[in-house]
Every structure is written in structure tokens, then in C-alpha cells.
Design an enzyme around this catalytic site. Structure first.
Site, PDB file in Angstrom:
ATOM      1  N   GLU A   1      14.362  -3.276  -1.986  1.00 49.02           N
ATOM      2  CA  GLU A   1      13.754  -4.582  -1.759  1.00 49.02           C
ATOM      3  C   GLU A   1      13.179  -5.126  -3.056  1.00 49.02           C
ATOM      4  OE1 GLU A   1      10.665  -3.947   1.073  1.00 49.02           O
ATOM      5  OE2 GLU A   1      12.031  -3.050   2.510  1.00 49.02           O
TER       6      GLU A   1
ATOM      7  N   CYS B   1      11.145   6.949  -2.621  1.00 44.69           N
ATOM      8  CA  CYS B   1      10.094   7.474  -3.499  1.00 44.69           C
ATOM      9  C   CYS B   1       9.814   8.903  -3.076  1.00 44.69           C
ATOM     10  CB  CYS B   1       8.827   6.630  -3.352  1.00 44.69           C
ATOM     11  SG  CYS B   1       7.486   7.100  -4.474  1.00 44.69           S
TER      12      CYS B   1
ATOM     13  N   CYS C   1       2.356   5.009   3.066  1.00 49.22           N
ATOM     14  CA  CYS C   1       3.394   4.171   2.461  1.00 49.22           C
ATOM     15  C   CYS C   1       4.738   4.320   3.171  1.00 49.22           C
ATOM     16  CB  CYS C   1       3.537   4.543   0.985  1.00 49.22           C
ATOM     17  SG  CYS C   1       4.763   3.548   0.128  1.00 49.22           S
TER      18      CYS C   1
ATOM     19  N   GLU D   1       8.191   5.163  -8.015  1.00 52.62           N
ATOM     20  CA  GLU D   1       7.111   5.413  -8.957  1.00 52.62           C
ATOM     21  C   GLU D   1       7.646   5.158 -10.372  1.00 52.62           C
ATOM     22  OE1 GLU D   1       3.907   5.885  -9.238  1.00 52.62           O
ATOM     23  OE2 GLU D   1       4.214   6.281 -11.367  1.00 52.62           O
TER      24      GLU D   1
ATOM     25  N   SER E   1       2.563  -0.402 -12.009  1.00 55.21           N
ATOM     26  CA  SER E   1       1.628   0.252 -11.089  1.00 55.21           C
ATOM     27  C   SER E   1       2.033   1.705 -10.917  1.00 55.21           C
ATOM     28  CB  SER E   1       1.683  -0.474  -9.734  1.00 55.21           C
ATOM     29  OG  SER E   1       0.845   0.151  -8.794  1.00 55.21           O
TER      30      SER E   1
ATOM     31  N   HIS F   1      -7.187   4.410  -4.442  1.00 53.47           N
ATOM     32  CA  HIS F   1      -7.295   4.504  -2.982  1.00 53.47           C
ATOM     33  C   HIS F   1      -8.385   5.429  -2.433  1.00 53.47           C
ATOM     34  CE1 HIS F   1      -3.807   2.059  -3.035  1.00 53.47           C
ATOM     35  NE2 HIS F   1      -2.917   3.008  -3.216  1.00 53.47           N
TER      36      HIS F   1
ATOM     37  N   CYS G   1       5.962  -2.785   1.140  1.00 55.43           N
ATOM     38  CA  CYS G   1       7.118  -2.170   0.486  1.00 55.43           C
ATOM     39  C   CYS G   1       7.866  -1.270   1.449  1.00 55.43           C
ATOM     40  CB  CYS G   1       6.683  -1.302  -0.680  1.00 55.43           C
ATOM     41  SG  CYS G   1       5.358  -1.998  -1.616  1.00 55.43           S
TER      42      CYS G   1
HETATM   43  N1  SAH Z   1       4.368   4.088  -7.004  1.00 54.39           N
HETATM   44  C1  SAH Z   1       3.577   3.046  -7.583  1.00 54.39           C
HETATM   45  C2  SAH Z   1       4.079   1.640  -7.331  1.00 54.39           C
HETATM   46  C3  SAH Z   1       4.633   1.300  -5.983  1.00 54.39           C
HETATM   47  S1  SAH Z   1       3.533   1.140  -4.624  1.00 54.39           S
HETATM   48  C4  SAH Z   1       2.143   3.183  -7.147  1.00 54.39           C
HETATM   49  O1  SAH Z   1       1.848   4.068  -6.363  1.00 54.39           O
HETATM   50  O2  SAH Z   1       1.295   2.459  -7.646  1.00 54.39           O
HETATM   51  C5  SAH Z   1       2.643  -0.351  -4.908  1.00 54.39           C
HETATM   52  C6  SAH Z   1       1.251  -0.356  -4.302  1.00 54.39           C
HETATM   53  O3  SAH Z   1       1.307  -0.507  -2.880  1.00 54.39           O
HETATM   54  C7  SAH Z   1       0.487   0.940  -4.546  1.00 54.39           C
HETATM   55  O4  SAH Z   1      -0.846   0.669  -4.872  1.00 54.39           O
HETATM   56  C8  SAH Z   1       0.584   1.614  -3.200  1.00 54.39           C
HETATM   57  O5  SAH Z   1      -0.394   2.589  -3.044  1.00 54.39           O
HETATM   58  C9  SAH Z   1       0.421   0.426  -2.281  1.00 54.39           C
HETATM   59  N2  SAH Z   1       0.816   0.657  -0.895  1.00 54.39           N
HETATM   60  C10 SAH Z   1       1.740   1.488  -0.395  1.00 54.39           C
HETATM   61  N3  SAH Z   1       1.780   1.434   0.948  1.00 54.39           N
HETATM   62  C11 SAH Z   1       0.861   0.524   1.317  1.00 54.39           C
HETATM   63  C12 SAH Z   1       0.419   0.013   2.568  1.00 54.39           C
HETATM   64  N4  SAH Z   1       0.940   0.434   3.739  1.00 54.39           N
HETATM   65  N5  SAH Z   1      -0.562  -0.905   2.546  1.00 54.39           N
HETATM   66  C13 SAH Z   1      -1.100  -1.344   1.392  1.00 54.39           C
HETATM   67  N6  SAH Z   1      -0.742  -0.909   0.184  1.00 54.39           N
HETATM   68  C14 SAH Z   1       0.235   0.032   0.145  1.00 54.39           C
END
Ligand code: SAH
Length: 364
Positions: A109, A129, A136, A180, A211, A236, A353
Site C-alpha cells: 500500500e 514486516c 500493527c 521497517e 520512521s 509507544h 497500514c
Molecule cells: N516500521 C516503522 C515504520 C512503519 S509503521 C516503524 O515502526 O516506525 C508506521 C507507524 O504506524 C509506526 O509508528 C507504527 O508503530 C504505527 N502503527 C502501526 N500500527 C498502528 C495502529 N494500529 N494504530 C496506530 N499506529 C500504528
């Protein structure tokens, strides 16, 4: 559930001859490639202009190249190989989410978000991932394969072509789709170099954000390499017990090590770091946690993005109530932390995502 995609992995053929992706070349690499064909350096700049400023989709269009060169490029290189499987457009804010598929049947996506300050695109760096964060959707089927730099460029161009219809451009890019980026470091940096080239899309590196889940060696390497991009760290949780329960990566790189790398990054680059904090109801959203977070970040110039967690059907998540989101935010501000609540984009189109990809795999 992403098995439909993952199951085809074994059938993935090596890149057939004649399918090298032109979007995978930096300007320097293209210059060298053309030199080997006896062409002068400005030829590569011309091709970059065709690809990224005029959005050419075939070498035949590149009319200031000789017919012979156009033919030999067309037989050796491809221009884009992704197909749009489906697209969702938010009625609320115009956010557009594309599901793209490559010839080896993998899907990712990419999302175009329209803000009042410009258009930003979210790019996926891996198919799936392997980081295993418990909230996630992208990680549910594991990591299928890396995206190449050229495939990330292609993702961006889907949004740019849509914007072309309104004479607008992509002004910022976030590497925040599935995957990632620090686990695909070289390709991610090459992607950044290609899209920031002034002969191409010319997206300023200051408008690019990477990120990370918190892979410490990647953060240190990024600091040392000095690209002026923005670093966002998915935090987080303010302590190891909680963070490890949400993010398995914390066992390898616990908070003390992560914060050490963040301080190093700030010392070396002088740049402020963004921290992402997804609020999960009853999990990490108490005022006690806000206070721990403020303590953890004290002395580090940074910004906290509070993200109301996105609903993921497979995950048993509760969203933090609105009042509590504001209470958490106010507590951070009271303690001197720079924080904002992230505006939700396209919540009517399952913009989290991995959700469109997962839905598609379930249907297929
Ligand atoms: N792997 C990287 C980038 C991709 S995820 C990372 O972890 O930063 C992008 C962002 O979306 C990250 O901060 C991740 O923790 C967050 N994310 C993933 N699932 C989510 C969800 N269900 N609700 C809100 N944020 C989420």
C-alpha cells in the site's frame, strides 16, 4: 491471512533479463550506465527529467534521445512494473490509498494525504514486516520481501500522477507504510537520494521522514551519514516492561539503548527527533505513563506525536477515549513536552497500514 501473497513466494522468479528497473538508478548510476554505452553525462540528466519531471512512461517519448539509444534502453530497462489493484479515496479529506501489485504477485500500500501545507505520500519499504508489533496489521503475515529503491519510487509516482491532474506536486514523503525502513537501510537511503535529486522530483530531504521501530544501529548510521531528513521513532511506551509487551524489538534494543542512540543522533545532527506514541486504551494511556514519558524525554529536543490507535480487526485493541487522549496530551504539555495529537487522515477508508492489503488477501 496474508498467506495468499506469502504463499506465492516460492514461485518468485529471478528478475528476467531485460527487466532492470530504471527507477532503481540514482543519477550517478545512470550516468555510469550511459557512459558504458558511449553517451555523455548530460544524457542521464535528460533521462531523469523525462522520468521525473515529465513523468514519461516509455523510452519512446524521450524525443531528444537518438532512436538507437531509445531502442537499446527499451530493450535493457523497464519503466515501472507495478499495477494498481485498487484505490480507495476518502470522502472526508481526499486521502487516497493505492494497493499496488508487482509481477511476482506481492502487494503493498501507499497513501497520498492532502494537508493544507501540501501533499504528503506514505511509502512502504517492505512487503509485510517482521517486527511483530502487537497492534500493527502489516506484520501479521511476516515479511515477504524487501522493496527495492525503484519500487519505492514507483509507489510515489502513483500519487504524483494523480496530483498531476490538478497541477500539484508531492511536497513531503514519510517512510511509514508497511515494513521497517532501517531493516532495508540501503534501499531506503537510495530511494531518498533518487527522489531528492534536483534533476528529478527534487523533494527536499528536510521534507522526508523515516520512521523506525527503534533499530539502534540504523539510528547511529543515519546520524553519522548526515542526511538532513527527519527521524521518527516509534516509542509507544515509556518503560521496558510495557514496550516489550507491545514491541518485541524492545528486547533486542531496550529503551535505555534506544534513548542513548536518540541523544547521539541529536548531538551529531542537531536535529529534533519525532516520537510516535499510539494510544491504546487501558494499555499505555494513563497519566502515570504520560509522566514517565515526560521524564524519559527530558533534556532531548523532540516532538511527540500522539496517535489514537487505528482499529485492526485481528488485534484486540481498545481506542483511548477522547477525554483521556486530551488528558494525556495536557499532562505532557504541563511537564514541558512538545506534543500534538495526530490528525486522523482518511479514517473512512481503513487507512491504517496493511489493512487494505490484508482485506484484499482475504478476498483473494
Ligand atoms: N516500521 C516503522 C515504520 C512503519 S509503521 C516503524 O515502526 O516506525 C508506521 C507507524 O504506524 C509506526 O509508528 C507504527 O508503530 C504505527 N502503527 C502501526 N500500527 C498502528 C495502529 N494500529 N494504530 C496506530 N499506529 C500504528
Amino acid at each position: 491471512m496474508t498467506g495468499a501473497t506469502g504463499g506465492r513466494l516460492g514461485l518468485r522468479a529471478a528478475e528476467p533479463a531485460g527487466s532492470r528497473q530504471v527507477y532503481n538508478f540514482t543519477l550517478e548510476e545512470l550516468t555510469v550506465y550511459l557512459q558504458d554505452l558511449g553517451e555523455p553525462p548530460y544524457r542521464a540528466r535528460q533521462i531523469f527529467q523525462w522520468l521525473y519531471q515529465r513523468r514519461a512512461q516509455s523510452f519512446q517519448e524521450m524525443t531528444n534521445l537518438s532512436k538507437g539509444l531509445r531502442a537499446s534502453l527499451a530493450s535493457a530497462l523497464t519503466i515501472g512494473r507495478a499495477r494498481e489493484v485498487t484505490r480507495q479515496v476518502s470522502k472526508v479529506d481526499g486521502t487516497t490509498k493505492f494497493l499496488l501489485e508487482w509481477p511476482d504477485a506481492v502487494t503493498v500500500e501507499t497513501v497520498l494525504m492532502r494537508h493544507d501545507y501540501g501533499n504528503s505520500v506514505c511509502v512502504s519499504t517492505q512487503v509485510g514486516c517482521k517486527m511483530g508489533c502487537t497492534f500493527c496489521a502489516s506484520t501479521l503475515g511476516g515479511m515477504i520481501r524487501q522493496m527495492t529503491a525503484g519500487e519505492m519510487v514507483e509507489q510515489l509516482l502513483f500519487s504524483q500522477r494523480l496530483l498531476d491532474e490538478q497541477s500539484q506536486r508531492v511536497s513531503s514523503v514519510v517512510l511509514m507504510g508497511s515494513g521497517e525502513p532501517m531493516d532495508n537501510y540501503d534501499a531506503a537511503m537510495k530511494f531518498i537520494d533518487i527522489i531528492s535529486d534536483e534533476h528529478g522530483l527534487n523533494i527536499g530531504q528536510r521534507h522526508i521522514t523515516i520512521s523506525t521501530v527503534g533499530l539502534v544501529p540504523g539510528i547511529v548510521r543515519l546520524a553519522d551519514e548526515g542526511r538532513p531528513i527527519t527521524l521518527a521513532v516509534s516509542l509507544h511506551a515509556p518503560n521496558d516492561a510495557l514496550r516489550s509487551s507491545m514491541m518485541p524489538v524492545n528486547r533486542a534494543y531496550p529503551i535505555a539503548k534506544l534513548m542513548e542512540a536518540c541523544h547521539y543522533y541529536h548531538r551529531v545532527t542537531g536535529r529534533r527527533i519525532s516520537f510516535e506514541y499510539a494510544l491504546v486504551g487501558g494499555k499505555n494511556d494513563s497519566l502515570q505513563e504520560a509522566r514517565e514519558l515526560a521524564e524519559l524525554l527530558a533534556g532531548l529536543p523532540c516532538h511527540v506525536n500522539l496517535i489514537p490507535v487505528n482499529y485492526v480487526p485481528e488485534r484486540n485493541l481498545t481506542r483511548t477515549a477522547k477525554d483521556q487522549i486530551y488528558a494525556f496530551w495536557n499532562e505532557l504539555k504541563r511537564l514541558g513536552v512538545n506534543a500534538t495529537i495526530r490528525r486522523e487522515m482518511g479514517h473512512d477508508i481503513a487507512a491504517a497500514c496493511g489493512q487494505l492489503r490484508a482485506e484484499h488477501a482475504n478476498r483473494g
